[in-house]
Scaffold this active site. Structure first.
Site: not given
Length: 292
Positions: A149, A162
């Site tokens: 990401s 995350y």
């Protein structure tokens, strides 16, 4: 490091997680177009089955299997791996794309929520790679894709779980690239920016995040997701073909990456200021409603 030839899609089996929507769905269509047999994995059976049916209708000669599994459950991941190994002793491509997000400061999320994100975003890919490595190396020329990401490049506030999971996946990928090259397997680490997917609506929210902050933050997050998933998928498949080590998708990933390279320490202050400003702007309408 060993230089590998271009990846050949046709006539090989690709295993893909998170295949029911977003980038995963578009990857499934792109892989089928290129002639790959498919093993499609997702927790959402209602969305996964129509994807598989569309591919079967468009490409009747291909073998398309679906596996419904909750990748936060270790036993489920191990069951998936055992099934794939039994039915496909040789695979060409493994794409670890499935992921979930969790909003909230570290003190606002529970340990259980943090662990779930780590389990889906990092432990599941690690387990699948470990179990499926014999199939991936059974014939020369295999390839592994791990979708990290933007938050595997920078770590903004409110994204501890995350970011931790995506940085971990990035580290695993980069180390594996060196280890697997001499075994004829390429590795691509993907860092998407704001891709238009369902991740905002499906994101978990920290159990101690105040109610009035949830929707404004979700709207800010959703507004950042503007890059088309089909374009992102096409870039990933081209990177696989060329055996690229690293792929950044969209300016929303490329600009922060450059900032982090130029200011290894100082960029965190800038990211924090921008994040705080965005959340504050998103929260204003909610506060005005509460006042009335």
């Amino acid at each position: 490091m060993t230089r590998l030839p271009e990846y050949r899609f046709a006539g090989r089996t690709a295993v893909l997680t998170g295949a029911a929507s977003g980038i995963g769905e578009q990857l499934a269509y792109g892989l089928a177009f290129r002639g790959s047999d498919l093993v499609l994995i997702d927790v959402d059976e209602d969305r996964l089955n129509p994807v598989a049916e569309r591919i079967r209708s468009a490409h009747p000669a291909l073998r398309v299997e679906t596996i419904v599994a909750d990748l936060s459950d270790r036993a489920a991941v191990e069951s998936v791996a055992a099934r794939v190994l039994t039915e496909h002793p040789a695979i060409g491509l493994l794409v670890n794309n499935a992921g979930i997000a969790l909003g909230g400061r570290f003190d606002q999320v529970s340990v259980e929520q943090f662990e779930k994100v780590m389990n889906v975003n990092f432990r599941a890919p690690m387990l699948l790679i470990h179990a499926l490595l014999p199939a991936l190396t059974a014939t020369p020329g295999g390839h592994l894709v791990n979708v990290s990401s933007l938050f595997g490049l920078i770590a903004p506030p409110g994204q501890t779980a995350y970011s931790a999971s995506k940085f971990a996946l990035r580290g695993l990928s980069e180390s594996l690239r060196s280890e697997l090259a001499d075994r004829g397997v390429g590795v691509t680490t993907v860092h998407p920016g704001g891709i238009r997917t369902r991740i905002a609506e499906s994101a978990l929210v920290g159990s101690h995040v105040p109610e009035e902050e949830i929707e404004p933050n979700r709207k800010v997050f959703a507004a950042l997701l503007s890059y088309p998933a089909d374009k992102a998928a096409e870039q990933i498949l081209r990177a696989v073909a060329k055996r690229k080590a690293r792929l950044l998708i969209a300016s929303s990933a490329k600009a922060p990456d450059l900032l982090a390279r130029l200011l290894p320490v100082g960029h965190a202050r800038i990211v924090r200021a921008l994040t705080t400003a965005s959340v504050s702007r998103g929260a204003r309408p909610a506060r005005s409603v509460v006042r009335r």
